[in-house]
Motif scaffolding. Structure first.
Motif, PDB file in Angstrom:
ATOM      1  N   ILE A 123      80.698 -57.434  53.314  1.00 11.09           N
ATOM      2  CA  ILE A 123      81.782 -56.492  53.576  1.00 11.09           C
ATOM      3  C   ILE A 123      82.912 -56.660  52.575  1.00 11.09           C
ATOM      4  CG2 ILE A 123      83.111 -57.899  55.192  1.00 11.09           C
ATOM      5  CD1 ILE A 123      82.274 -54.164  55.622  1.00 11.09           C
ATOM      6  N   ASP A 124      83.148 -57.901  52.115  1.00  9.92           N
ATOM      7  CA  ASP A 124      84.197 -58.145  51.120  1.00  9.92           C
ATOM      8  C   ASP A 124      83.785 -57.615  49.751  1.00  9.92           C
ATOM      9  OD1 ASP A 124      85.929 -59.373  52.923  1.00  9.92           O
ATOM     10  OD2 ASP A 124      84.996 -61.339  52.643  1.00  9.92           O
ATOM     11  N   LEU A 125      82.490 -57.686  49.442  1.00  5.63           N
ATOM     12  CA  LEU A 125      82.016 -57.111  48.188  1.00  5.63           C
ATOM     13  C   LEU A 125      82.129 -55.584  48.210  1.00  5.63           C
ATOM     14  CD1 LEU A 125      78.868 -59.351  47.622  1.00  5.63           C
ATOM     15  CD2 LEU A 125      80.972 -59.371  46.270  1.00  5.63           C
ATOM     16  N   MET A 126      81.856 -54.992  49.354  1.00  4.21           N
ATOM     17  CA  MET A 126      82.032 -53.539  49.494  1.00  4.21           C
ATOM     18  C   MET A 126      83.490 -53.156  49.276  1.00  4.21           C
ATOM     19  SD  MET A 126      79.636 -52.607  52.782  1.00  4.21           S
ATOM     20  CE  MET A 126      77.893 -53.038  52.814  1.00  4.21           C
ATOM     21  N   LYS A 127      84.397 -53.941  49.841  1.00  5.82           N
ATOM     22  CA  LYS A 127      85.828 -53.664  49.669  1.00  5.82           C
ATOM     23  C   LYS A 127      86.239 -53.820  48.212  1.00  5.82           C
ATOM     24  CE  LYS A 127      87.352 -55.103  54.313  1.00  5.82           C
ATOM     25  NZ  LYS A 127      88.142 -56.123  55.058  1.00  5.82           N
ATOM     26  N   GLU A 128      85.679 -54.809  47.524  1.00  7.38           N
ATOM     27  CA  GLU A 128      85.991 -55.013  46.112  1.00  7.38           C
ATOM     28  C   GLU A 128      85.558 -53.804  45.290  1.00  7.38           C
ATOM     29  OE1 GLU A 128      85.002 -58.170  42.459  1.00  7.38           O
ATOM     30  OE2 GLU A 128      84.341 -58.624  44.515  1.00  7.38           O
ATOM     31  N   PHE A 129      84.353 -53.306  45.564  1.00  9.79           N
ATOM     32  CA  PHE A 129      83.877 -52.118  44.861  1.00  9.79           C
ATOM     33  C   PHE A 129      84.755 -50.907  45.185  1.00  9.79           C
ATOM     34  CE2 PHE A 129      81.324 -48.228  44.910  1.00  9.79           C
ATOM     35  CZ  PHE A 129      80.864 -48.193  43.607  1.00  9.79           C
ATOM     36  N   LEU A 130      85.101 -50.745  46.453  1.00  9.49           N
ATOM     37  CA  LEU A 130      85.918 -49.605  46.864  1.00  9.49           C
ATOM     38  C   LEU A 130      87.281 -49.610  46.181  1.00  9.49           C
ATOM     39  CD1 LEU A 130      85.107 -49.331  50.677  1.00  9.49           C
ATOM     40  CD2 LEU A 130      84.793 -47.537  48.962  1.00  9.49           C
ATOM     41  N   GLU A 131      87.875 -50.787  46.018  1.00  8.89           N
ATOM     42  CA  GLU A 131      89.191 -50.844  45.377  1.00  8.89           C
ATOM     43  C   GLU A 131      89.109 -50.399  43.918  1.00  8.89           C
ATOM     44  OE1 GLU A 131      92.221 -51.169  46.697  1.00  8.89           O
ATOM     45  OE2 GLU A 131      91.042 -51.017  48.530  1.00  8.89           O
ATOM     46  N   ASP A 132      88.005 -50.725  43.236  1.00 11.00           N
ATOM     47  CA  ASP A 132      87.829 -50.226  41.867  1.00 11.00           C
ATOM     48  C   ASP A 132      87.773 -48.698  41.857  1.00 11.00           C
ATOM     49  OD1 ASP A 132      87.723 -52.486  40.052  1.00 11.00           O
ATOM     50  OD2 ASP A 132      85.880 -53.083  41.060  1.00 11.00           O
ATOM     51  N   CYS A 133      87.055 -48.129  42.817  1.00 14.39           N
ATOM     52  CA  CYS A 133      86.925 -46.677  42.875  1.00 14.39           C
ATOM     53  C   CYS A 133      88.238 -46.021  43.284  1.00 14.39           C
ATOM     54  CB  CYS A 133      85.822 -46.295  43.862  1.00 14.39           C
ATOM     55  SG  CYS A 133      84.155 -46.782  43.358  1.00 14.39           S
ATOM     56  N   ARG A 134      88.973 -46.653  44.190  1.00  9.56           N
ATOM     57  CA  ARG A 134      90.215 -46.066  44.685  1.00  9.56           C
ATOM     58  C   ARG A 134      91.311 -46.001  43.629  1.00  9.56           C
ATOM     59  NH1 ARG A 134      89.683 -49.486  50.291  1.00  9.56           N
ATOM     60  NH2 ARG A 134      88.506 -47.929  51.483  1.00  9.56           N
ATOM     61  N   SER A 135      91.142 -46.740  42.550  1.00  9.38           N
ATOM     62  CA  SER A 135      92.127 -46.685  41.465  1.00  9.38           C
ATOM     63  C   SER A 135      91.942 -45.450  40.588  1.00  9.38           C
ATOM     64  CB  SER A 135      92.027 -47.946  40.594  1.00  9.38           C
ATOM     65  OG  SER A 135      90.799 -47.960  39.865  1.00  9.38           O
ATOM     66  N   LEU A 136      90.844 -44.716  40.802  1.00 10.54           N
ATOM     67  CA  LEU A 136      90.532 -43.545  39.987  1.00 10.54           C
ATOM     68  C   LEU A 136      91.229 -42.305  40.555  1.00 10.54           C
ATOM     69  CD1 LEU A 136      86.697 -44.223  39.652  1.00 10.54           C
ATOM     70  CD2 LEU A 136      88.450 -44.688  37.921  1.00 10.54           C
ATOM     71  N   PRO A 137      91.745 -41.433  39.708  1.00  9.53           N
ATOM     72  CA  PRO A 137      92.473 -40.253  40.205  1.00  9.53           C
ATOM     73  C   PRO A 137      91.598 -39.264  40.953  1.00  9.53           C
ATOM     74  CG  PRO A 137      92.177 -40.116  37.835  1.00  9.53           C
ATOM     75  CD  PRO A 137      91.749 -41.500  38.238  1.00  9.53           C
ATOM     76  N   PHE A 138      90.265 -39.319  40.742  1.00  6.68           N
ATOM     77  CA  PHE A 138      89.368 -38.367  41.395  1.00  6.68           C
ATOM     78  C   PHE A 138      88.633 -38.991  42.575  1.00  6.68           C
ATOM     79  CE2 PHE A 138      88.177 -39.707  37.089  1.00  6.68           C
ATOM     80  CZ  PHE A 138      87.251 -40.691  37.381  1.00  6.68           C
ATOM     81  N   TYR A 139      89.069 -40.171  43.027  1.00  6.59           N
ATOM     82  CA  TYR A 139      88.404 -40.805  44.171  1.00  6.59           C
ATOM     83  C   TYR A 139      88.508 -39.912  45.407  1.00  6.59           C
ATOM     84  CZ  TYR A 139      87.489 -43.861  48.113  1.00  6.59           C
ATOM     85  OH  TYR A 139      86.988 -44.386  49.281  1.00  6.59           O
ATOM     86  N   VAL A 168      84.580 -29.835  38.645  1.00 10.75           N
ATOM     87  CA  VAL A 168      85.991 -29.791  39.006  1.00 10.75           C
ATOM     88  C   VAL A 168      86.151 -30.637  40.266  1.00 10.75           C
ATOM     89  CG1 VAL A 168      87.935 -28.345  39.678  1.00 10.75           C
ATOM     90  CG2 VAL A 168      86.272 -27.499  38.012  1.00 10.75           C
ATOM     91  N   ALA A 169      86.877 -31.725  40.147  1.00 11.46           N
ATOM     92  CA  ALA A 169      87.069 -32.659  41.259  1.00 11.46           C
ATOM     93  C   ALA A 169      88.471 -32.464  41.824  1.00 11.46           C
ATOM     94  CB  ALA A 169      86.887 -34.102  40.779  1.00 11.46           C
ATOM     95  N   ILE A 170      88.551 -32.112  43.097  1.00  8.93           N
ATOM     96  CA  ILE A 170      89.839 -31.841  43.735  1.00  8.93           C
ATOM     97  C   ILE A 170      89.987 -32.753  44.938  1.00  8.93           C
ATOM     98  CG2 ILE A 170      91.295 -30.101  44.816  1.00  8.93           C
ATOM     99  CD1 ILE A 170      89.577 -27.963  43.408  1.00  8.93           C
ATOM    100  N   ASN A 171      91.068 -33.536  44.955  1.00  8.04           N
ATOM    101  CA  ASN A 171      91.383 -34.317  46.145  1.00  8.04           C
ATOM    102  C   ASN A 171      92.788 -33.966  46.612  1.00  8.04           C
ATOM    103  OD1 ASN A 171      93.108 -35.753  44.427  1.00  8.04           O
ATOM    104  ND2 ASN A 171      91.709 -37.484  44.206  1.00  8.04           N
ATOM    105  N   ARG A 172      93.312 -34.711  47.561  1.00  5.31           N
ATOM    106  CA  ARG A 172      94.583 -34.333  48.184  1.00  5.31           C
ATOM    107  C   ARG A 172      95.776 -34.529  47.256  1.00  5.31           C
ATOM    108  NH1 ARG A 172      97.607 -38.088  50.779  1.00  5.31           N
ATOM    109  NH2 ARG A 172      97.938 -36.673  52.538  1.00  5.31           N
ATOM    110  N   ASP A 173      95.562 -35.043  46.057  1.00  8.46           N
ATOM    111  CA  ASP A 173      96.665 -35.291  45.137  1.00  8.46           C
ATOM    112  C   ASP A 173      96.635 -34.465  43.865  1.00  8.46           C
ATOM    113  OD1 ASP A 173      98.395 -37.856  45.988  1.00  8.46           O
ATOM    114  OD2 ASP A 173      96.346 -38.101  46.665  1.00  8.46           O
TER     115      ASP A 173
END
Length: 289
Positions: A123-139, A168-173
């Protein structure tokens, strides 16, 4: 599977604020977030820009799938058939036919994976991967198929200028545009507070092959985005902006609105290999009134 057979996917709500997602503690939910992000990454929809970033993220996925590095088991020959479990298909297949480049990539993964000698909970490895992805503007974005125009070169109309297939990637930001070719490059990333948009007729009649058009205005220029999903993109952007207005307590989408992904857009031009490439887009001047 037949090409027209429906597919059911579990996807998270694109409107969930990043802070709320990070606050989730349920392991099952975290795994669902992880699986969606990993699929987007492996399909090439989450370009990292920097090759070193790909190697580091690939090592996290290797650690998750294979466990702590074991020099007796985890050799190059062992890793080679598993590379597409750790790298996007676009990163690996663009080296097709160039054996030494693929071997070089495999060696880089081995070097990064070799550093991971500590037993870590999955679960901690999953969180580590997710944090890398969450730093991307199109996450967490919704992806739409579209086309944009290439810049007109010196030969002008003497040469055919085929439109570029993009996501075209659209998120809430904000909105990002990525080229679909093997390199999977980010071409444009803008928060909503820096753009205007509208569904409109094409600026030039000989473009788009009759596809609907959504026009983005930024920095005093216009970009035409052609897509059968133009109306869907327009409606989705409207919904995202409405959410920003509500969360910011303001009727305007401006710098006073605080939201969790804005920093990822401000870092675009400072992140190695991940920056706007407006020179690869055909931009039109805003017509004078």
């Amino acid at each position: 599977m037949r090409i027209d057979e429906p597919v059911v996917k579990v996807m998270k709500n694109c409107f969930i604020p990043l802070a709320d997602e990070r606050a989730v503690k349920n392991p099952t939910m975290i795994e669902l977030f992880f699986n969606e992000a990993r699929n987007a990454y492996l399909e090439g929809r989450y370009p990292l820009g920097d090759d070193n970033a790909y190697d580091r993220v690939a090592a996290v996925l290797a650690h998750l799938e294979l466990g702590v590095f074991d020099a007796t088991r985890h050799t190059l020959n062992f890793l080679t058939p598993k590379m597409l479990n750790f790298y996007p298909v676009t990163q690996y297949e663009k080296r097709e036919g160039v054996v030494w480049q693929r071997k070089q990539l495999e060696q880089k993964l081995l070097e990064q994976y070799r550093l991971r000698t500590t037993t870590t909970a999955q679960i901690d490895l999953m969180k580590e991967f997710l944090e890398d992805c969450r730093s991307l503007p199109f996450y967490g974005a919704a992806f739409f198929d579209a086309q944009v125009e290439r810049p007109v070169g010196r030969l002008g109309k003497l040469k055919d200028h085929h439109d570029v297939d993009v996501w075209v990637a659209i998120n809430r930001d904000g909105i990002c545009i990525m080229e679909k070719k093997k390199s999977q490059e980010l071409l444009l990333g803008m928060p909503f507070k820096q753009i205007c948009w509208n569904v409109a007729d094409p600026i030039l009649e000989d473009t788009s092959a009759g596809l609907p058009c959504i026009v983005l205005q930024f920095q005093g220029q216009l970009l035409q985005v052609f897509s059968k999903q133009a109306l869907m993109m327009d409606a989705y952007i409207d919904s995202c902006v409405l959410g920003l207005k509500k969360s910011g307590g303001s009727d305007e989408v401006d710098s006073s609105v605080k939201h969790s992904l804005s920093d990822s857009y401000s870092r675009l031009n400072s992140q190695t290999g991940l920056r706007n490439q407006l020179n690869k887009l055909r931009l039109h001047p805003v017509p004078k009134r």
